[in-house]
Design a protein around this motif. Sequence first.
Motif, PDB file in Angstrom:
ATOM      1  N   GLN A 264      40.222  25.742  40.939  1.00  0.00           N
ATOM      2  CA  GLN A 264      39.499  24.739  39.968  1.00  0.00           C
ATOM      3  C   GLN A 264      39.604  25.275  38.466  1.00  0.00           C
ATOM      4  O   GLN A 264      39.893  24.609  37.406  1.00  0.00           O
ATOM      5  N   SER A 265      39.499  26.588  38.273  1.00  0.00           N
ATOM      6  CA  SER A 265      39.583  27.374  36.730  1.00  0.00           C
ATOM      7  C   SER A 265      40.995  27.306  36.635  1.00  0.00           C
ATOM      8  O   SER A 265      41.202  26.899  35.311  1.00  0.00           O
ATOM      9  N   LYS A 266      41.975  27.327  37.324  1.00  0.00           N
ATOM     10  CA  LYS A 266      43.563  27.053  36.895  1.00  0.00           C
ATOM     11  C   LYS A 266      43.808  25.582  36.421  1.00  0.00           C
ATOM     12  O   LYS A 266      44.382  25.468  35.740  1.00  0.00           O
ATOM     13  N   LEU A 267      43.292  24.665  37.240  1.00  0.00           N
ATOM     14  CA  LEU A 267      43.369  23.156  37.285  1.00  0.00           C
ATOM     15  C   LEU A 267      42.799  22.868  35.745  1.00  0.00           C
ATOM     16  O   LEU A 267      43.567  22.284  34.996  1.00  0.00           O
TER      17      LEU A 267
ATOM     18  N   MET B 100      46.900  17.409  38.507  1.00  0.00           N
ATOM     19  CA  MET B 100      46.639  17.836  39.997  1.00  0.00           C
ATOM     20  C   MET B 100      46.916  19.115  40.213  1.00  0.00           C
ATOM     21  O   MET B 100      47.859  19.934  39.449  1.00  0.00           O
ATOM     22  N   LEU B 101      46.121  19.756  40.956  1.00  0.00           N
ATOM     23  CA  LEU B 101      46.434  21.327  41.445  1.00  0.00           C
ATOM     24  C   LEU B 101      46.431  21.391  42.912  1.00  0.00           C
ATOM     25  O   LEU B 101      45.477  20.929  43.521  1.00  0.00           O
ATOM     26  N   VAL B 102      47.505  22.261  43.348  1.00  0.00           N
ATOM     27  CA  VAL B 102      47.629  22.127  44.806  1.00  0.00           C
ATOM     28  C   VAL B 102      47.414  23.649  45.338  1.00  0.00           C
ATOM     29  O   VAL B 102      48.157  24.528  44.882  1.00  0.00           O
TER      30      VAL B 102
ATOM     31  N   VAL C 108      47.011  23.016  52.515  1.00  0.00           N
ATOM     32  CA  VAL C 108      46.504  22.921  51.123  1.00  0.00           C
ATOM     33  C   VAL C 108      45.221  22.272  50.908  1.00  0.00           C
ATOM     34  O   VAL C 108      44.982  21.526  51.929  1.00  0.00           O
ATOM     35  N   VAL C 109      44.512  22.618  49.766  1.00  0.00           N
ATOM     36  CA  VAL C 109      43.776  21.628  49.004  1.00  0.00           C
ATOM     37  C   VAL C 109      44.139  21.049  47.967  1.00  0.00           C
ATOM     38  O   VAL C 109      44.781  21.901  47.080  1.00  0.00           O
ATOM     39  N   ILE C 110      43.964  19.699  47.816  1.00  0.00           N
ATOM     40  CA  ILE C 110      44.544  19.054  46.550  1.00  0.00           C
ATOM     41  C   ILE C 110      43.346  18.786  45.604  1.00  0.00           C
ATOM     42  O   ILE C 110      42.427  18.144  45.974  1.00  0.00           O
ATOM     43  N   LEU C 111      43.520  19.210  44.383  1.00  0.00           N
ATOM     44  CA  LEU C 111      42.241  19.395  43.347  1.00  0.00           C
ATOM     45  C   LEU C 111      42.876  18.250  42.252  1.00  0.00           C
ATOM     46  O   LEU C 111      43.737  18.380  41.664  1.00  0.00           O
TER      47      LEU C 111
ATOM     48  N   HIS D 253      37.631  16.994  42.062  1.00  0.00           N
ATOM     49  CA  HIS D 253      37.618  16.186  43.416  1.00  0.00           C
ATOM     50  C   HIS D 253      38.568  17.198  44.261  1.00  0.00           C
ATOM     51  O   HIS D 253      39.750  17.575  43.774  1.00  0.00           O
ATOM     52  N   ALA D 254      38.128  17.820  45.208  1.00  0.00           N
ATOM     53  CA  ALA D 254      38.939  18.635  46.232  1.00  0.00           C
ATOM     54  C   ALA D 254      39.135  17.788  47.530  1.00  0.00           C
ATOM     55  O   ALA D 254      38.225  17.440  48.108  1.00  0.00           O
ATOM     56  N   GLU D 255      40.254  17.731  47.992  1.00  0.00           N
ATOM     57  CA  GLU D 255      40.751  16.893  49.043  1.00  0.00           C
ATOM     58  C   GLU D 255      41.562  17.857  50.129  1.00  0.00           C
ATOM     59  O   GLU D 255      42.690  18.163  49.823  1.00  0.00           O
ATOM     60  N   PRO D 256      40.834  18.475  50.880  1.00  0.00           N
ATOM     61  CA  PRO D 256      41.688  19.486  52.000  1.00  0.00           C
ATOM     62  C   PRO D 256      42.736  18.521  52.582  1.00  0.00           C
ATOM     63  O   PRO D 256      42.226  17.377  53.214  1.00  0.00           O
ATOM     64  N   GLN D 257      43.849  19.146  52.981  1.00  0.00           N
ATOM     65  CA  GLN D 257      44.811  18.486  53.751  1.00  0.00           C
ATOM     66  C   GLN D 257      45.130  19.136  55.183  1.00  0.00           C
ATOM     67  O   GLN D 257      44.810  20.385  55.019  1.00  0.00           O
TER      68      GLN D 257
END
Length: 232
Positions: A163-166, A173-175, A193-196, A214-218
């Motif tokens: 989150q902090s990197k995003l 988007m941050l993977v 991964v989790v896609i933020l 928004h965090a979407e675990p894949q």
Amino acid sequence: ETDQPANDELAGLHVLVTAGPTQEPLDPVRYLTNHSTGKMGYALAQEAQAMGAEVTLVSGPVALDEPDGVHTVHVQTAQEMFDAVHGHFAQADIAIMAAAVGDFRPEHRSEQKIKKTGGVMPPITLVQNPDILAWAGEHKRPDGSQLVCGFAMETQDLLANAQSKLERKHCDMLVANDLNEPGAGFAHDTNRVVILTPDTDKNATAGENGSKIHAEPQPLMDKRDLAAVILG
Ligand code: CTP
Ligand code: CA
């Protein structure tokens, strides 16, 4: 090899991808580097090309073949990767930074091979490399027509660090890779991964400075399939 149906979802768009490790020379025979095979970045470049995009791949040293139909630029150091991205970023509609960039380089590069004579290794002073993803995030077109995607490799506090990197790097988007997950990260054909993404959804988790994520675990998946999800 791919069973993806041909499509043209990215037709007319320029996609810029960084991939692989960087090598930071210490002398003519030694360098500092990171673990990275380049598989994720190459899968992204290949998938974007298959989706109709014009693709520039800026690649550190890897043992992979250049993807067909992709303009591949080979670099060694983080500074060279930064220069190549700098030169291609303005034309890019989507920039995806999948490279494992060395955060530091030796301050001095010895012209001659450092000798062991005397038995004492001279201390190595490191200086910081430019952050390519952060630069891209800061230099996006003001009209919002450029998307920047980063990756994060974490061994702890995956979501908080990602989150902090995003936010810090102004990514769209941050993977996030959890290196503790089986089948994830470097040298695997799969990734988990989790896609933020930044989100205005009220149910999203509040990140730093109150913004929403928004965090979407894949699920565990093939890197090529993950590339399609990221580009989709
Ligand atoms: N990255 C970059 N240039 C750098 C360092 C990192 O473009 N000099 C990019 C990577 O390609 C990746 C993202 O930044 O998309 C995150 O890389 P990572 O190493 O996880 O994060 P850092 O910001 O370098 O933080 P740290 O290594 O301290 O966790
Ligand atoms: Ca880093």
